[in-house]
Design a protein around this motif. Structure first.
Motif, PDB file in Angstrom:
ATOM      1  N   GLU A 125       0.803  -1.216   0.000  1.00 41.48           N
ATOM      2  CA  GLU A 125       0.000   0.000   0.000  1.00 41.48           C
ATOM      3  C   GLU A 125       0.843   1.276   0.000  1.00 41.48           C
ATOM      4  OE1 GLU A 125      -2.438   0.779   3.546  1.00 41.48           O
ATOM      5  OE2 GLU A 125      -3.939   0.022   2.162  1.00 41.48           O
ATOM      6  N   LEU A 126       1.965   1.226   0.746  1.00 42.73           N
ATOM      7  CA  LEU A 126       2.868   2.376   0.818  1.00 42.73           C
ATOM      8  C   LEU A 126       3.213   2.892  -0.578  1.00 42.73           C
ATOM      9  CD1 LEU A 126       5.231   3.590   3.034  1.00 42.73           C
ATOM     10  CD2 LEU A 126       6.605   2.273   1.464  1.00 42.73           C
ATOM     11  N   LEU A 164       0.134   4.603  -2.379  1.00 48.20           N
ATOM     12  CA  LEU A 164      -0.190   5.876  -1.725  1.00 48.20           C
ATOM     13  C   LEU A 164       0.850   6.932  -2.090  1.00 48.20           C
ATOM     14  CD1 LEU A 164      -1.278   4.744   1.834  1.00 48.20           C
ATOM     15  CD2 LEU A 164      -2.672   6.024   0.233  1.00 48.20           C
ATOM     16  N   TRP A 215       9.674  11.220  10.466  1.00 52.08           N
ATOM     17  CA  TRP A 215       8.734  10.646   9.486  1.00 52.08           C
ATOM     18  C   TRP A 215       9.139   9.201   9.195  1.00 52.08           C
ATOM     19  CZ3 TRP A 215       8.617   8.656   4.462  1.00 52.08           C
ATOM     20  CH2 TRP A 215       7.342   8.580   3.881  1.00 52.08           C
ATOM     21  N   GLY A 225       5.606   1.256   7.432  1.00 56.07           N
ATOM     22  CA  GLY A 225       4.946   1.285   6.132  1.00 56.07           C
ATOM     23  C   GLY A 225       3.627   2.039   6.150  1.00 56.07           C
ATOM     24  N   VAL A 237       1.886   5.385   5.841  1.00 57.15           N
ATOM     25  CA  VAL A 237       2.330   6.686   5.344  1.00 57.15           C
ATOM     26  C   VAL A 237       1.632   7.819   6.083  1.00 57.15           C
ATOM     27  CG1 VAL A 237       2.850   7.961   3.271  1.00 57.15           C
ATOM     28  CG2 VAL A 237       2.236   5.565   3.119  1.00 57.15           C
ATOM     29  N   PHE A 248       0.772  11.563   5.755  1.00 61.98           N
ATOM     30  CA  PHE A 248       0.754  12.676   4.808  1.00 61.98           C
ATOM     31  C   PHE A 248       0.594  14.014   5.511  1.00 61.98           C
ATOM     32  CE2 PHE A 248      -0.815   9.547   1.520  1.00 61.98           C
ATOM     33  CZ  PHE A 248       0.381   9.542   0.842  1.00 61.98           C
ATOM     34  N   GLY A 276      -4.904  -0.820   6.357  1.00 63.31           N
ATOM     35  CA  GLY A 276      -5.371  -0.131   5.164  1.00 63.31           C
ATOM     36  C   GLY A 276      -5.120   1.356   5.199  1.00 63.31           C
ATOM     37  N   PRO A 277      -5.752   2.090   4.281  1.00 60.59           N
ATOM     38  CA  PRO A 277      -5.361   3.476   4.035  1.00 60.59           C
ATOM     39  C   PRO A 277      -5.954   4.493   5.002  1.00 60.59           C
ATOM     40  CG  PRO A 277      -7.098   2.857   2.541  1.00 60.59           C
ATOM     41  CD  PRO A 277      -6.829   1.640   3.391  1.00 60.59           C
ATOM     42  N   ALA A 334      -3.457   6.976   6.517  1.00 59.10           N
ATOM     43  CA  ALA A 334      -2.887   7.917   5.537  1.00 59.10           C
ATOM     44  C   ALA A 334      -3.853   9.067   5.261  1.00 59.10           C
ATOM     45  CB  ALA A 334      -2.544   7.185   4.238  1.00 59.10           C
ATOM     46  N   ILE A 338       9.012  13.886   3.213  1.00 59.66           N
ATOM     47  CA  ILE A 338       8.825  12.606   2.531  1.00 59.66           C
ATOM     48  C   ILE A 338       9.891  12.424   1.453  1.00 59.66           C
ATOM     49  CG2 ILE A 338       7.246  11.293   1.058  1.00 59.66           C
ATOM     50  CD1 ILE A 338       4.925  12.542   2.535  1.00 59.66           C
ATOM     51  N   LEU A 370      12.582   9.378   1.264  1.00 60.13           N
ATOM     52  CA  LEU A 370      12.545   8.457   0.126  1.00 60.13           C
ATOM     53  C   LEU A 370      13.857   8.506  -0.637  1.00 60.13           C
ATOM     54  CD1 LEU A 370       8.974   8.860  -1.393  1.00 60.13           C
ATOM     55  CD2 LEU A 370       9.845   7.119   0.154  1.00 60.13           C
ATOM     56  N   LYS A 382      14.307   4.923   2.843  1.00 57.52           N
ATOM     57  CA  LYS A 382      13.388   4.785   3.980  1.00 57.52           C
ATOM     58  C   LYS A 382      13.720   3.521   4.761  1.00 57.52           C
ATOM     59  CE  LYS A 382       9.540   2.527   1.525  1.00 57.52           C
ATOM     60  NZ  LYS A 382      10.112   2.218   0.227  1.00 57.52           N
TER      61      LYS A 382
END
Lengths: 292, 296
Positions: free
Chosen positions: A98-99, A102, B34, B42, B44, B46, B97-98, B101, B227, B231, B235
């Protein structure tokens, strides 16, 4: 803050809430489709709505096209943009953790917003058409809001008809229920993904086109729609497409209701508190989870 | 060597140089934090800048309304950010799940709206001024300490059982649960730890600048920069955020400050490119190529 609430005010809230709710439902249905079929939350959904609004604006200002006639044109243009995005970028992360999806769609979203800043500047644009409102009994109904409601309801109904009745629509629902079994049944899953992303983007674009005549158009108008669309999905139950309709109406009503008591600034907070409370109390949404 | 050089730098550095170093320390603390939640589990985030803003306002209010000394106010900023993280993390991290995020996507706007609304305490849209104090050099050391602590904490976590469990959640949450890990609690702990650094950094930055307002402490661009730094650097590594912070801050300062939108556009493109082409960042590539230890 002691405001006397009259029945007329409640009626006004219900009317405005339902008018706004249909728009929420339509845009959120797009996000729900992508999530249901690919398990990807498209953070760029709102910025794609923004592109839809600009498309309508330029069709209006450059070609003089009636903003309501341009809704189908805008949807077609953004359908192609959506297919292009899926074809070049998103398909690579469908099966990734998922990371990845997203972050990828987040990157796309930032790129789109800043591309719009560069190309269109951050000037506010407006499509002036059908301004004002008309009286309906004791209530005032904004003309643009009413037409937006009718369009949104029509487009959403067509989308559901497509999902229920056509072979392609059935293939989309089958893929969202169980991808492997859908493949075994001979469904071209890659193609279903392309169409789904295109269709979802077109739904966002329709929202943008209708908003173009209601609010000011600027590059950052979209992001909040990703959040609100997701809230609608959570309210209705993730993966439950009819749930998006209920969720959209609820969000419209709650936001309008909150505006009776709170300033505009705080009514944004209401949507957020709602998300947190629903996740605490009933994370599967009001209509429950995946029943496509 | 490097530590000594950085420690004595304020005695001979220019005002601009000290300030630039202070900024680099701030970015290391932010990017490293972060990395603690998103790089390790994992999940995220935002909206991590929300903790920076929460810390800035907590610190600034305590300094201006309650006359706290700035160091104590900075620590309180960390506590304040942690409290916000608890309110958001508890409902959202119980779920897979999301959800997390997206909740973080909205958090920043919500805090900004709240800060603007409670004018009596926060000064609303017109901001909050702090009493004048020339303390850039002490704040330099405090910010350096924060950056070092976040990096050390990352190292300690990555080499601990707690860190292994977090990374198990990242790789396969169901498997982690099957092995008896209380995933919700582990995610929440990682999240709370990741909020402290930005909270302290926010309060220190507020003290250093002497004036804060909603738009200056809650910009979405700050989250994006964090972020991209993580990245780019790699990470889930100890030194990746440090590398990313230094490289991107320097390039931002010297090249990109002149082209704000192009710069953000490039950041979007970097995120897409890193996710698709080198998901483990520069340090991840080096680890594979030169067989560096995993705990770097």
């Amino acid at each position: 803050m002691n405001i006397a609430i009259t029945p007329a005010m409640v009626g006004q809230v219900v009317i405005s809430g339902i008018l706004a709710g249909a728009l929420y439902a339509m845009v959120a249905l797009g996000l729900a489709l992508i999530y249901g079929v690919m398990r990807v939350i498209n953070i760029a959904h709102g910025p794609l709505l923004m592109l839809g609004a600009y498309t309508t604006f330029f069709l209006y200002s450059a070609l003089g096209l009636n903003p309501y006639l341009s809704v189908p044109a805008t949807m077609l243009v953004l359908f192609l943009v959506g297919v292009g995005l899926q074809r070049t970028l998103v398909f690579r992360v469908v099966d990734a953790p998922e990371l990845s999806s997203l972050l990828l769609t987040f990157g796309v979203s930032i790129a789109l917003v800043n591309l719009a800043q560069l190309a269109f500047t951050s000037d506010l644009r407006a499509v002036e058409y059908l301004t004002g409102s008309f009286p309906l009994g004791p209530f005032a109904v904004s003309k643009t809001r009413l037409v937006a409601f009718l369009f949104a309801a029509g487009v959403t109904a067509l989308a559901f008809l497509f999902l229920q009745r056509t072979r392609l629509g059935k293939a989309i629902r089958a893929t969202s229920q169980h991808r492997e079994v859908a493949m075994v049944c001979g469904i071209d899953v890659q193609r279903v993904h392309l169409i789904t992303f295109g269709l979802a983007t077109a739904l966002a674009a329709a929202g943008g086109a209708l908003l173009a005549v209601i609010v000011a158009i600027q590059p950052e108008m979209g992001q909040i729609w990703t959040f609100k669309s997701f809230l609608v999905i959570v309210l209705g139950g993730a993966g439950n497409y009819p749930g998006a309709l209920l969720g959209g109406m609820l969000l419209g009503l709650i936001e309008q209701g909150a505006s009776l008591f709170l300033t505009t600034q705080l009514s944004e907070v209401v949507a957020y508190v709602l998300l947190v409370v629903v996740l605490l109390v009933r994370p599967t949404g009001l209509l429950g989870g995946r029943q496509t | 060597m490097l530590v000594v050089a950085l420690a004595v730098y304020p005695t001979f550095g220019t005002g601009y140089g000290v300030r630039a170093m202070l900024q680099i320390f701030m970015w290391i603390a932010l990017a490293g934090s972060w990395n603690l939640i998103s790089g390790l589990t994992g999940y995220v985030s935002f909206g991590h800048v929300a903790f920076f803003g929460a810390g800035a306002y907590t610190g600034a209010i305590l300094i201006s309304k309650a006359s706290w000394p700035w160091l104590a106010a900075a620590l309180a900023g960390g506590v304040g950010a942690c409290a916000v993280a608890l309110v958001i993390g508890y409902p959202c991290l119980r779920l897979k799940g999301p959800y997390f995020a997206i909740a973080m996507l909205g958090l920043n706007e919500v805090l900004r709206a709240l800060v603007s609304y409670f004018e009596g305490l926060t000064g609303g849209g017109s901001g909050l001024s702090l009493p004048t104090l020339h303390a850039t050099v002490p704040i330099y050391y405090a910010m350096a300490g924060t950056a070092a602590t976040v990096t050390l904490l990352t190292y300690l976590i990555i080499t601990s059982r707690f860190g292994l469990r977090l990374m198990t959640i990242r790789e396969d949450e169901l498997a982690a649960e099957a092995m008896g890990i209380d995933t919700a609690r582990h995610k929440l702990y990682a999240f709370l730890l990741s909020a402290v650094g930005p909270g302290i950094a926010g309060a220190l930055a507020a003290r250093d600048q002497g004036y804060i307002e909603p738009i200056s402490v809650f910009p979405l661009a700050t989250t994006i920069t964090m972020i991209v730094m993580v990245l780019f650097g790699g990470k889930g590594t100890v030194w990746g955020p440090v590398l990313g912070a230094v490289v991107l801050f320097v390039s931002q300062e010297f090249v990109w400050a002149r082209f704000p939108y192009l710069h953000q556009l490039l950041f979007g493109a970097i995120i897409v490119a890193v996710v698709l082409l080198m998901p483990r960042g520069v340090l991840g590539l080096l680890q594979v190529k030169y067989r560096l230890p995993r705990t770097i």
